[in-house]
Write an enzyme that holds these catalytic residues in place. Structure first.
Site, PDB file in Angstrom:
ATOM      1  N   GLY A 123       0.784  -1.225   0.000  1.00 10.73           N
ATOM      2  CA  GLY A 123       0.000   0.000   0.000  1.00 10.73           C
ATOM      3  C   GLY A 123       0.820   1.281   0.000  1.00 10.73           C
ATOM      4  N   HIS A 163      12.030  -0.253   7.130  1.00 15.26           N
ATOM      5  CA  HIS A 163      11.408  -1.572   6.966  1.00 15.26           C
ATOM      6  C   HIS A 163      12.465  -2.658   7.164  1.00 15.26           C
ATOM      7  CE1 HIS A 163       7.325  -2.735   5.972  1.00 15.26           C
ATOM      8  NE2 HIS A 163       7.795  -3.799   5.361  1.00 15.26           N
ATOM      9  N   ARG A 199       5.717  -0.725  16.632  1.00 11.40           N
ATOM     10  CA  ARG A 199       4.783  -0.181  17.631  1.00 11.40           C
ATOM     11  C   ARG A 199       5.178  -0.615  19.035  1.00 11.40           C
ATOM     12  NH1 ARG A 199       1.540  -1.276  13.238  1.00 11.40           N
ATOM     13  NH2 ARG A 199       0.766  -3.250  14.079  1.00 11.40           N
ATOM     14  N   TYR A 237      -1.687   4.025   8.410  1.00  9.84           N
ATOM     15  CA  TYR A 237      -0.942   3.815   7.167  1.00  9.84           C
ATOM     16  C   TYR A 237      -0.851   5.100   6.353  1.00  9.84           C
ATOM     17  CZ  TYR A 237      -1.257  -1.154   8.245  1.00  9.84           C
ATOM     18  OH  TYR A 237      -1.167  -2.375   8.857  1.00  9.84           O
TER      19      TYR A 237
END
Length: 178
Positions: free
Chosen positions: A53, A97, A108, A134
């Site tokens: 996404g 990432h 988180r 997001y």
């Protein structure tokens, strides 16, 4: 139920006084992924990945360890409001990432460890907040830090509201009284 599992033992993590390090990040990832993906648990990625996404192209895997080290050092040195600093560094970690899978849950957890150490409640992200989360990460990728900070503040507020409802439930009037 799974969405709430990442909140387990946050209070214990807040008491742990060791510094935030790449080893700690990898250790959190190992806990998050030990059942679903033990083959990658606790290991920085060694392959290119795409963020579902997102248009962001994460850095080459050969750079991950160095980028994480630099970011964690920056996190430790950055001055400012703990929620703001935690939000911004969290977004930068998500852009790196560093893992093949489990980046969000691990990131988180690390953010909540940071918040707890600075005497804030954890930012519990509810399923209905995922879209905003997001979108906020995508905005941070474009150097707009306000949305991710707002999402984290709203998540903290939800945690406080939930805690207050648990500690002070509404009192029902006695039945049968007139």
């Amino acid at each position: 139920m799974r969405d709430h599992l990442e909140a387990i033992d946050h209070a214990d993590l807040g008491k742990w006084k060791r510094p935030i390090t790449p080893w700690l990040l990898r250790s959190l990832h190992a806990v998050v992924m030990r059942r679903s993906r033990p083959d990658i648990a606790g290991q920085f990625r060694t392959v290119p990945v795409a963020i579902h996404g997102s248009n962001l192209d994460p850095p080459d895997p050969i750079l991950v360890s160095e980028l994480v080290e630099s970011l964690i050092h920056k996190w430790d040195q950055t001055k400012g409001h703990p929620v703001l600093v935690g939000s911004l560094i969290h977004a930068q970690l998500m852009a790196i990432h560093p893992f093949v899978d489990g980046n969000g849950r691990t990131g988180r957890l690390l953010l909540n460890l940071w918040l707890l150490r600075h005497h804030y409640p954890p930012a519990l992200l509810e399923p209905d907040q995922r879209g905003a989360y997001y979108s906020a990460l995508q905005a941070a990728d474009m150097r707009d830090d306000l949305p991710i900070t707002q999402v984290v503040f709203q998540s903290i507020e939800r945690t406080i509201d939930l805690t207050e409802r648990i500690l002070h439930p509404p009192v029902d009037p006695p039945s049968g009284s007139s």
